[in-house]
Each structure stands twice: as C-alpha cells, then as structure tokens.
Design a protein around this motif. Structure first.
Motif, mmCIF file in Angstrom:
data_model
loop_
_atom_site.group_PDB
_atom_site.id
_atom_site.type_symbol
_atom_site.label_atom_id
_atom_site.label_comp_id
_atom_site.label_asym_id
_atom_site.label_seq_id
_atom_site.Cartn_x
_atom_site.Cartn_y
_atom_site.Cartn_z
ATOM 1 N N ILE A 131 0.973 -1.313 -0.169
ATOM 2 C CA ILE A 131 -0.021 0.043 -0.111
ATOM 3 C C ILE A 131 0.926 1.427 0.204
ATOM 4 C CG2 ILE A 131 -1.793 1.263 1.302
ATOM 5 C CD1 ILE A 131 -2.836 -1.205 2.318
ATOM 6 N N ALA A 132 1.789 1.190 0.900
ATOM 7 C CA ALA A 132 2.744 2.451 0.950
ATOM 8 C C ALA A 132 3.532 2.517 -0.382
ATOM 9 C CB ALA A 132 3.834 2.207 2.093
ATOM 10 N N ALA A 133 4.001 1.560 -1.090
ATOM 11 C CA ALA A 133 4.822 1.661 -2.315
ATOM 12 C C ALA A 133 3.878 2.240 -3.375
ATOM 13 C CB ALA A 133 5.341 0.260 -2.506
ATOM 14 N N GLN A 134 2.494 1.583 -3.396
ATOM 15 C CA GLN A 134 1.505 2.158 -4.428
ATOM 16 C C GLN A 134 1.248 3.443 -4.335
ATOM 17 O OE1 GLN A 134 -1.296 -0.624 -6.150
ATOM 18 N NE2 GLN A 134 0.151 -2.429 -5.588
ATOM 19 N N LEU A 135 1.089 4.040 -3.205
ATOM 20 C CA LEU A 135 0.809 5.258 -2.866
ATOM 21 C C LEU A 135 1.777 6.232 -3.221
ATOM 22 C CD1 LEU A 135 -0.913 5.258 0.883
ATOM 23 C CD2 LEU A 135 -2.115 6.121 -1.479
ATOM 24 N N ASP A 136 3.232 5.765 -2.863
ATOM 25 C CA ASP A 136 4.246 6.803 -3.484
ATOM 26 C C ASP A 136 4.298 6.846 -4.746
ATOM 27 O OD1 ASP A 136 5.602 7.607 -1.145
ATOM 28 O OD2 ASP A 136 6.554 5.774 -0.722
ATOM 29 N N ARG A 137 3.774 5.699 -5.636
ATOM 30 C CA ARG A 137 3.950 5.795 -7.050
ATOM 31 C C ARG A 137 2.622 6.199 -7.608
ATOM 32 N NH1 ARG A 137 6.002 0.202 -6.125
ATOM 33 N NH2 ARG A 137 3.998 -0.572 -7.152
ATOM 34 N N PHE A 138 1.829 6.834 -6.960
ATOM 35 C CA PHE A 138 0.433 7.341 -7.403
ATOM 36 C C PHE A 138 -0.350 6.410 -8.184
ATOM 37 C CE2 PHE A 138 3.892 10.861 -7.226
ATOM 38 C CZ PHE A 138 2.929 11.754 -6.470
ATOM 39 N N GLU A 139 -0.165 5.037 -7.727
ATOM 40 C CA GLU A 139 -1.096 4.086 -8.222
ATOM 41 C C GLU A 139 -2.410 3.657 -7.505
ATOM 42 O OE1 GLU A 139 2.897 1.858 -10.204
ATOM 43 O OE2 GLU A 139 1.710 0.712 -8.435
ATOM 44 N N LEU A 140 -2.355 4.327 -6.128
ATOM 45 C CA LEU A 140 -3.525 4.274 -5.024
ATOM 46 C C LEU A 140 -3.652 5.864 -4.538
ATOM 47 C CD1 LEU A 140 -2.707 1.200 -2.538
ATOM 48 C CD2 LEU A 140 -4.438 1.334 -4.408
ATOM 49 N N ASP A 141 -4.842 5.892 -4.195
ATOM 50 C CA ASP A 141 -5.252 7.262 -3.673
ATOM 51 C C ASP A 141 -5.366 7.043 -2.220
ATOM 52 O OD1 ASP A 141 -5.770 8.491 -6.095
ATOM 53 O OD2 ASP A 141 -7.441 6.979 -6.345
ATOM 54 N N LEU A 142 -5.789 6.017 -1.514
ATOM 55 C CA LEU A 142 -5.838 5.738 -0.139
ATOM 56 C C LEU A 142 -5.711 4.454 0.325
ATOM 57 C CD1 LEU A 142 -9.281 7.435 0.762
ATOM 58 C CD2 LEU A 142 -7.188 8.418 1.402
ATOM 59 N N GLY A 143 -4.932 4.250 1.547
ATOM 60 C CA GLY A 143 -4.776 2.827 1.926
ATOM 61 C C GLY A 143 -5.766 3.008 3.148
#
Length: 299
Positions: A131-143
């Motif tokens: 979740i943290a990695a995908q937030l950093d890559r702008f692939e997620l909006d929220l975790g």
C-alpha cells in the motif's frame, strides 16, 4: 514533451516489459520506444538502460520517473476539479486495504456512494508495505491499514477504529465468556498464513503468553477461516470488525485476554492538498463511528 510520453514511462516502470507496456498503452512497441527516445532527446539524458530487454532505469531516469508520476497524478486531480465545477464529483477512487479490513471498507464506500453517486471504486487486497509503495507511485489514492507500522512514516493518517482480537468458534463449542491466549493455544486452529501481518501479530501474542498456536490449517482467505470454523470444528483468532459479516447463528466469538488491539485507519500521500475525490472520501470517513459499530458485536 507530451503527456503520452510520460504515460509510456510510468507504464513501463509498472510493467517492466516493453511489449506489455505498449499493450497497456494501446500502442505498438516501436511507438512506445520511439516516444521514450524522443523524451530522452528532449531532456538530453538517457532514461532507460539499453539492452535486448527492459533492464531498468538510469539514475537520471529514476528522477524523471518521479516527476512523470507526479505530473500524471496532478493531471488526474485537475480533471477531478473540473468535474466539481460541473457540480458532480466523478472519477475512480483507488483504495488498497489489508486483507482483514477488506470488509470494513464497505462501511466507508456506503456513505460515500450516497454523497457522491458518480464515484467508482477499485479496491485491492494488499500488504501494508505494498500500500505504501503504491501510494508513493501514485497508483493508489488511499490505504486502509494498521497505523502503527514504520512503513507509513510521512503519510497522512486518519484513525478510524481499534480492532480487537477474538476467538472464533462454531456455535456448538462450549466456551467460557472469555478465554486466555494460553487456553487458545490448546485449541485446533485455522489461521492466516505466516507471511501475512495479521498472523505475525497473533503469533507474537501467543509468544508473549508463553505458548504457540496449534495451526491445523493455514489460508490466505478470511472467508476460508470462517468456513472451517463453521463446518470443520476448528477455531480461529480474528479482528472483531469481521463479525459484522459472519453469520452469528453459526459461529460465536469470545474476547481473548489480555486484550490485543491495533489501530486501523486511512492513509494518504502527504501532499499540500488531497485530490478532490480523495478529500471527499476522507471527510466522510472522518465522521464515521466505526468503533461503536464494531464493538456492538461483542455486547
């Protein structure tokens, strides 16, 4: 420089394969490669390590990739702002949730759908680290995850509830009003697999009690746990937030002493301002009283 060139770059970083990246971008592989070479020529640097197959990015390319991800995310936010100007919030909210909170996510999407009927949702079951990695890559909006993990340093957080761990058994099992971790260690258990954070938390609680779980069955599915408790006479340790979705005519829950709790909440990338859709969902979640709802299942 064109937006599609940045999209090629970000997609290549995600797919790590030229042909797959081209397919995802709906272009030919030569067109994708040509677009990236044009970007390299314009910036005067080498972005992609050259080889017969994708070998990664150069150091300069990694820096360009971060800017490309931020630019595409800002473009998406601009489009969301434009929909607000039309008085209709629209778009897709991408949420990553740890497996034990996948069902709890429904308590967030329900009021959000009432407030913003044009928003769509993409919810993925992921580890906290993913979740943290995908937030950093702008692939997620929220975790939606544990809030006390080191991997979350630097993210915006919103506490939603404290999950409490309970012993789950079939209705036919004879149980005291509460059980200890030592007592639970003598029962035949079905638990999540050892690589999952929930299992690691439970194993640590058993160790503190000077015992260990007798794991007869391991699975990566919450509903497989429920089925084996209900039908196979096994026991499990689960967060009490799951009880809302179990048939309590078939299973029962007992608090495990000493109490084990973990803080659960939303996380978002730390930016000057949240994107419009993300901010809207965040504010609705802030007003929820999930703690009361989940605690009522133990009364």
């Amino acid at each position: 420089m064109f937006i599609r060139q940045l999209d090629y770059l970000v997609t290549l970083a995600r797919e790590k394969h030229f042909a797959k990246a081209a397919e995802a971008c709906h272009v030919s592989q030569p067109a994708l490669s040509s677009g990236i070479r044009s970007l390299e020529k314009e910036l005067g640097i080498m972005i992609v390590q050259r080889g017969r197959r994708f070998m990664g990015f150069t150091a300069e390319g990694e820096r360009v990739l971060v800017w490309a991800q931020q630019t595409l995310a800002s473009l998406s936010h601009m489009r969301e702002d434009a929909t607000i100007a039309k008085s209709s919030m629209a778009g897709t909210l991408r949420l990553g949730a740890i497996p034990t909170t996948m069902t709890a996510a429904a308590f967030i999407t329900a009021p959000c759908r009432a407030a913003y009927p044009n928003i769509r949702y993409a919810i993925s079951s992921l580890s906290t680290e993913a979740i943290a990695a995908q937030l950093d890559r702008f692939e997620l909006d929220l975790g939606l995850t544990y809030l006390d993990e080191k991997a979350l340093d630097g993210f915006e957080t919103l506490h939603l509830f404290d999950e409490r761990y309970v012993l789950l058994s079939s209705r036919s099992a004879q149980l005291e009003p509460t059980v200890t971790w030592e007592q639970a260690g003598r029962l035949p258990m079905c638990l999540l697999t050892g690589k999952m954070r929930n299992r690691q938390i439970i194993d640590a609680a058993f160790r503190r009690a000077g015992t260990k779980a007798d794991a007869i069955l391991e699975t990566d599915s919450i509903f497989s746990l429920y089925a084996h408790v209900s039908e196979a006479g096994l026991f499990s340790i689960v967060p009490h937030s799951l009880l809302n979705f179990f048939d309590l005519a078939r299973v029962q829950a007992r608090p495990v002493l000493p109490y084990l709790t973990r803080a659960i909440g939303l996380i978002a990338r730390n930016q000057p301002a949240l994107a419009p859709i993300t901010a809207g969902v965040w504010e609705i979640a802030r007003a929820l009283d999930l703690q009361k709802r989940f605690d009522l299942t133990l009364d």
